[in-house]
Scaffold this motif. Structure first.
Motif, PDB file in Angstrom:
ATOM      1  N   GLY A   1       0.834  -1.194   0.000  1.00 58.54           N
ATOM      2  CA  GLY A   1       0.000   0.000   0.000  1.00 58.54           C
ATOM      3  C   GLY A   1       0.862   1.234   0.000  1.00 58.54           C
ATOM      4  O   GLY A   1       2.073   1.154   0.132  1.00 58.54           O
ATOM      5  N   GLN A   2       0.252   2.369  -0.162  1.00 59.12           N
ATOM      6  CA  GLN A   2       1.035   3.596  -0.220  1.00 59.12           C
ATOM      7  C   GLN A   2       1.366   4.134   1.158  1.00 59.12           C
ATOM      8  O   GLN A   2       2.127   5.066   1.288  1.00 59.12           O
ATOM      9  N   GLY A   3       0.800   3.618   2.174  1.00 60.36           N
ATOM     10  CA  GLY A   3       1.060   4.208   3.468  1.00 60.36           C
ATOM     11  C   GLY A   3       1.370   3.228   4.566  1.00 60.36           C
ATOM     12  O   GLY A   3       1.609   3.641   5.696  1.00 60.36           O
ATOM     13  N   ASP A   4       1.392   1.937   4.252  1.00 57.72           N
ATOM     14  CA  ASP A   4       1.554   0.991   5.343  1.00 57.72           C
ATOM     15  C   ASP A   4       2.996   0.674   5.672  1.00 57.72           C
ATOM     16  O   ASP A   4       3.273  -0.016   6.637  1.00 57.72           O
TER      17      ASP A   4
ATOM     18  N   ASN B   1      -2.568   6.617   8.683  1.00 57.34           N
ATOM     19  CA  ASN B   1      -1.371   6.921   9.450  1.00 57.34           C
ATOM     20  C   ASN B   1      -0.761   8.214   8.937  1.00 57.34           C
ATOM     21  O   ASN B   1      -1.206   8.762   7.923  1.00 57.34           O
TER      22      ASN B   1
ATOM     23  N   GLN C   1       3.143  10.126   8.390  1.00 58.79           N
ATOM     24  CA  GLN C   1       4.589   9.897   8.376  1.00 58.79           C
ATOM     25  C   GLN C   1       5.319  11.232   8.291  1.00 58.79           C
ATOM     26  O   GLN C   1       4.803  12.194   7.721  1.00 58.79           O
TER      27      GLN C   1
ATOM     28  N   VAL D   1      -1.891   9.233   4.523  1.00 58.14           N
ATOM     29  CA  VAL D   1      -2.712   8.378   3.674  1.00 58.14           C
ATOM     30  C   VAL D   1      -4.103   8.393   4.279  1.00 58.14           C
ATOM     31  O   VAL D   1      -4.282   8.019   5.439  1.00 58.14           O
TER      32      VAL D   1
ATOM     33  N   ASN E   1      -5.397   5.401  -1.330  1.00 59.23           N
ATOM     34  CA  ASN E   1      -4.067   4.890  -1.026  1.00 59.23           C
ATOM     35  C   ASN E   1      -2.953   5.868  -1.313  1.00 59.23           C
ATOM     36  O   ASN E   1      -1.798   5.561  -1.135  1.00 59.23           O
TER      37      ASN E   1
END
Lengths: 116, 111
Positions: free
Chosen positions: A99-102, B31, B33, B92, B97
């Motif tokens: 995924g793009q953020g995991d 989340n 970052q 995100v 995504n």
């Protein structure tokens, strides 16, 4: 390799020329991303690959932009008929996750494209 | 598209001082970052904080997340000249995504 590698580091193109930018992601990383970063701005998403599949290309600014990752490893971002507004740093990133953020993104140092 | 926005955008401090920067976002997130970018280089991942976490530490870094206010802060304690860089938050959001970056905070640490 030890990190994400991009080439060339700098590219100067005359308006109207085609350019190809290469990205070698970290070995084994499933996900690969391309971002465009204008001077003094944050990176803007262009496109996302999971292995060889291009799952999201909604950030590509026009049909002059094309990206591929045919064997699920190295990726090429191609810009046809370059325009001055294409001048920017093009960043490639890869990640282990799907995924793009995991999971964190690992970035290359980018290709600085200048269109004259 | 939803994007984090850092505040303040430029910060100049003396070595040894703490540096705090904030980030706000607009939608529900999975989340958040934080990344650092040295001049002419790519971004380096610093820390990831999930939506169910409120605070996270990593070395001299402390990140907080307030989902009710849709904001996060990054604190660098005992800053060093090598901390001079731009710092970006990225989020995100649910159902999307795409990792969206803010405009960045430029931090200059004076030796």
């Amino acid at each position: 390799g030890a990190g994400v590698s991009q080439s060339p580091r700098y590219k100067v193109a005359k308006r109207g020329q085609d350019v190809a930018l290469r990205c070698d992601p970290i070995s084994g990383h499933v996900s690969l991303f391309w971002y465009q970063q204008a001077l003094g701005q944050g990176p803007e998403f262009l496109t996302y690959f999971q292995n060889e599949a291009q799952l999201d290309k909604s950030g590509l600014p026009s049909d002059r932009f094309f990206a591929e990752r045919p064997e699920g490893s190295v990726s090429t971002l191609k810009i046809q008929r370059t325009q001055q507004e294409d001048s920017a740093v093009y960043l490639c990133a890869s990640s282990l996750g799907t995924g793009q953020g995991d999971s964190p993104l690992h970035f290359g140092n980018g290709t600085r494209l200048t269109v004259t | 598209s939803q994007q984090g926005e850092e505040d303040p955008q430029a910060l100049s401090i003396q070595e040894g001082e703490n540096a705090t920067m904030n980030c706000s976002y607009k939608t529900s997130i999975n989340n958040l970052q934080w990344y650092r970018q040295n001049s002419g280089r790519g971004l380096v991942h610093l820390i990831l904080i999930r939506s169910n976490e409120r605070e996270k530490h990593s070395g001299r870094l402390r990140v907080t997340l307030d989902t009710s206010k849709k904001s996060s802060s990054l604190l660098i304690t005992a800053s060093r000249a090598a901390d001079t860089a731009s710092y970006f938050c990225a989020t995100v959001s649910h159902g999307n995504n795409r990792l969206a970056f803010g405009k960045g905070n430029q931090v200059v640490v004076i030796p």
